[in-house]
Design a protein around this motif. Sequence first.
Motif, PDB file in Angstrom:
ATOM      1  N   ARG A   1     138.385 -40.135  78.711  1.00  0.00           N
ATOM      2  CA  ARG A   1     137.045 -39.568  78.797  1.00  0.00           C
ATOM      3  C   ARG A   1     136.728 -38.757  77.540  1.00  0.00           C
ATOM      4  O   ARG A   1     135.637 -38.830  77.005  1.00  0.00           O
ATOM      5  CB  ARG A   1     136.932 -38.699  80.057  1.00  0.00           C
ATOM      6  CG  ARG A   1     135.497 -38.362  80.434  1.00  0.00           C
ATOM      7  CD  ARG A   1     135.414 -37.716  81.794  1.00  0.00           C
ATOM      8  NE  ARG A   1     135.688 -38.666  82.860  1.00  0.00           N
ATOM      9  CZ  ARG A   1     136.407 -38.396  83.943  1.00  0.00           C
ATOM     10  NH1 ARG A   1     136.921 -37.213  84.100  1.00  0.00           N
ATOM     11  NH2 ARG A   1     136.599 -39.315  84.865  1.00  0.00           N
TER      12      ARG A   1
ATOM     13  N   VAL B   1     130.013 -40.231  84.511  1.00  0.00           N
ATOM     14  CA  VAL B   1     129.106 -40.129  85.643  1.00  0.00           C
ATOM     15  C   VAL B   1     127.677 -39.921  85.138  1.00  0.00           C
ATOM     16  O   VAL B   1     126.725 -40.489  85.650  1.00  0.00           O
ATOM     17  CB  VAL B   1     129.531 -38.951  86.538  1.00  0.00           C
ATOM     18  CG1 VAL B   1     128.640 -38.878  87.756  1.00  0.00           C
ATOM     19  CG2 VAL B   1     130.977 -39.119  86.958  1.00  0.00           C
TER      20      VAL B   1
ATOM     21  N   LYS C   1     126.075 -43.102  83.903  1.00  0.00           N
ATOM     22  CA  LYS C   1     125.748 -43.979  85.013  1.00  0.00           C
ATOM     23  C   LYS C   1     124.449 -43.558  85.666  1.00  0.00           C
ATOM     24  O   LYS C   1     123.603 -44.369  85.972  1.00  0.00           O
ATOM     25  CB  LYS C   1     126.861 -43.928  86.062  1.00  0.00           C
ATOM     26  CG  LYS C   1     127.880 -45.030  85.896  1.00  0.00           C
ATOM     27  CD  LYS C   1     128.810 -44.987  87.076  1.00  0.00           C
ATOM     28  CE  LYS C   1     130.201 -45.388  86.658  1.00  0.00           C
ATOM     29  NZ  LYS C   1     131.189 -45.094  87.671  1.00  0.00           N
TER      30      LYS C   1
ATOM     31  N   THR D   1     123.515 -34.159  86.921  1.00  0.00           N
ATOM     32  CA  THR D   1     124.347 -35.155  87.589  1.00  0.00           C
ATOM     33  C   THR D   1     125.590 -34.557  88.215  1.00  0.00           C
ATOM     34  O   THR D   1     126.108 -35.083  89.165  1.00  0.00           O
ATOM     35  CB  THR D   1     124.803 -36.255  86.613  1.00  0.00           C
ATOM     36  OG1 THR D   1     125.236 -35.600  85.433  1.00  0.00           O
ATOM     37  CG2 THR D   1     123.691 -37.210  86.354  1.00  0.00           C
ATOM     38  N   GLN D   2     126.049 -33.447  87.654  1.00  0.00           N
ATOM     39  CA  GLN D   2     127.199 -32.810  88.289  1.00  0.00           C
ATOM     40  C   GLN D   2     126.816 -32.358  89.678  1.00  0.00           C
ATOM     41  O   GLN D   2     127.637 -32.243  90.557  1.00  0.00           O
ATOM     42  CB  GLN D   2     127.680 -31.627  87.463  1.00  0.00           C
ATOM     43  CG  GLN D   2     128.482 -32.077  86.246  1.00  0.00           C
ATOM     44  CD  GLN D   2     128.653 -30.998  85.236  1.00  0.00           C
ATOM     45  OE1 GLN D   2     127.961 -29.980  85.308  1.00  0.00           O
ATOM     46  NE2 GLN D   2     129.554 -31.188  84.306  1.00  0.00           N
ATOM     47  N   GLY D   3     125.562 -32.080  89.851  1.00  0.00           N
ATOM     48  CA  GLY D   3     125.073 -31.734  91.186  1.00  0.00           C
ATOM     49  C   GLY D   3     124.662 -32.994  91.900  1.00  0.00           C
ATOM     50  O   GLY D   3     125.497 -33.728  92.380  1.00  0.00           O
TER      51      GLY D   3
ATOM     52  N   VAL E   1     122.662 -36.586  91.897  1.00  0.00           N
ATOM     53  CA  VAL E   1     121.954 -37.657  91.214  1.00  0.00           C
ATOM     54  C   VAL E   1     120.667 -37.979  91.953  1.00  0.00           C
ATOM     55  O   VAL E   1     119.607 -38.149  91.368  1.00  0.00           O
ATOM     56  CB  VAL E   1     122.832 -38.926  91.155  1.00  0.00           C
ATOM     57  CG1 VAL E   1     122.061 -40.047  90.512  1.00  0.00           C
ATOM     58  CG2 VAL E   1     124.089 -38.640  90.388  1.00  0.00           C
TER      59      VAL E   1
ATOM     60  N   GLN F   1     135.480 -47.071  86.033  1.00  0.00           N
ATOM     61  CA  GLN F   1     136.530 -46.571  86.912  1.00  0.00           C
ATOM     62  C   GLN F   1     136.317 -47.001  88.353  1.00  0.00           C
ATOM     63  O   GLN F   1     135.203 -47.135  88.816  1.00  0.00           O
ATOM     64  CB  GLN F   1     136.515 -45.040  86.938  1.00  0.00           C
ATOM     65  CG  GLN F   1     136.665 -44.373  85.620  1.00  0.00           C
ATOM     66  CD  GLN F   1     136.658 -42.876  85.812  1.00  0.00           C
ATOM     67  OE1 GLN F   1     137.628 -42.281  86.253  1.00  0.00           O
ATOM     68  NE2 GLN F   1     135.546 -42.253  85.487  1.00  0.00           N
TER      69      GLN F   1
END
Lengths: 467, 160
Positions: A161, A169, A172, A216-218, A220, A353
């Motif tokens: 990564r 992520v 995506k 996005t960490q939260g 999407v 992944q």
Amino acid sequence: MAYVAVKGGETAIQNAETLLKAWRRGDPQVPELTLDQITQQLSLGVNRVMCEGSLYDPELAALAIKQSWGDLVEAIFLLRAYRTTLPRFYNSQPLDTQQMNLQRRISAIFKDVPGGQALGATYDYVHRLLDFKLMAESEAPVALEAEPNRAAMPHVMELLRQEGLIQSVAEKSVEKLARKSAGESAGESAEKFAENAVEAAQESVEKATEKAVKATQGSVERATEDTVKATEDIEETTGETIKDTPEPAVEEADRQPFDLTRQPLSLPAERDARLQNLSRADEGFLLGMAYSTQRGYGNNHPFAGEIRVGQVEVLIAPEELGFEVAIAEISITEVQMVNQFKGNKVQPPQFTQGYGLTLGYNERKAMSMALVDRALQAKELGEAVANPAQDEEFVLSHSDNVEAQGFVQHLKLPHYIDFQAELNLVRQLRQTGREETVDDTVEPTRAETKNGTRNKTMDEARNENEE
Amino acid sequence: MTSIKPRQLWMATLAKASLEALESRVAMLGELPPYRFLRPPEIGLVMVQGRMDGSGEPFCVGEMTLTRCVVKLEADLDTGLDVDEGGGAIAGFGYVSGRSHRHAELAAICDALLQHPVWYDPVQETVVEFLQTLAQQQKEIQQRQVEATKVNFFTLDRKQ
């Protein structure tokens, strides 16, 4: 036609249960199994039952195995039934698998990973020969020990990564964003989306896209919705809508992931729903599906990036307490698969992944889960959905062994009236056929009947389920 | 975890301990002060969440059993415990995995006693520190056994 109930048989049913109990116990001369013996010595069976029963409690799983006469699918059913009797108190904080107490950690892609590789307890390199020494009792093997190194063991995937070789992520979800909002083809980049989709408010959309990437960490889903809203309302309320986008941290705390035990599965499913479904799915089913992708029914060329087995702390944050507290360390298996991705017009070649995470030590299952998880990302990655393992409706609807065994096994319950009806129908058709004596007409009639019968059986089964 | 308060540490230690070990250590404290249940032990579930790819968004993995309980020390002690608590008696919380009422109760009473100025030292020394050492030893054994399986694979160079 609905399922016609039968009456009677009480004595036989009672006696059958008594007989089951007696035969389950076996020869009374042989000592009875204790739950401790099962948890200690049939540990992988216990782990499978906890994983697919979707309830981590080794003692209950051992009890279920004992009660089910060693039938693990039956034991899984028992555990699932038991969990419905309990209230849900809390959702845990997401597990921090980076902080596992490892009992096994291997990588098939790098031989020198930070922290090193340890085989742990595994059959991997052992000859599959029956060990007749085990027939003798009173065995007490002693494990060897060595001075542990205490180096940190970060996820192997982090190495890739950091080099930007793993599709992140964030990437995506930006892609998803572009597809969802603009309705464009899969490979379309976020930048292009930002340029084309809303000409009138280009700057704002770019800002929104940036926000969405951060978010996005939260969530999407929420980010997507917000951005779509932003593009719609943009002419009227340019600045405000974007300001309304919640901060990622707040979102993560508020939003709970999809939960199959509370919401029915809806299609298309998001990845959280898919992963939960796969995590409690039947091992055999997943194994078969995973194998099919390797044999060519799915565009999958995987490597086991990392397999980790060990204990991880479970934290809850009860409101009445006001802070986080650890309640236990549970055993889990985590698998990260790397798959090649050829790239497209806008994206350079990189890796994607697949992720597998199971309660307990279930390595075969976790590996299968990771392969199927990757296969199910086909639509998000713009791949053709052409094979069973990529078809989420097919996979997710048939993965649960409690549902599957119920539907298959209900066929052995008395269906006398239903069959009588079909028998009459077949006799009648044959009679008609004989009278007409025209071969051409017989064929389509039979085909129709087949379809008709199948639909009827489905209806009938549904009615039975409702009963 | 935001900050590791001492209370979080002892609660985790009490929760992770085996019932047998906890019971035998608490027994060594002698007679405990009177307490009552604010919330008697009850069994329920926790939905365990993981993260996609190990570090992404959360998803539900499966549930686990949990027993929780809240006890309150009776205020009629002659120890002046009310001073720190603003007049109220001390409440202790127990959250333990599994289905043992007793385990939750012992964890809760220890949590209460550990907030008590007089009881803190004996409980910390007799119960918590012992259990921490025990857990550490068990962890150490696993680490040592796993270390013995550390593997170094070599790739063969066919050109040679």
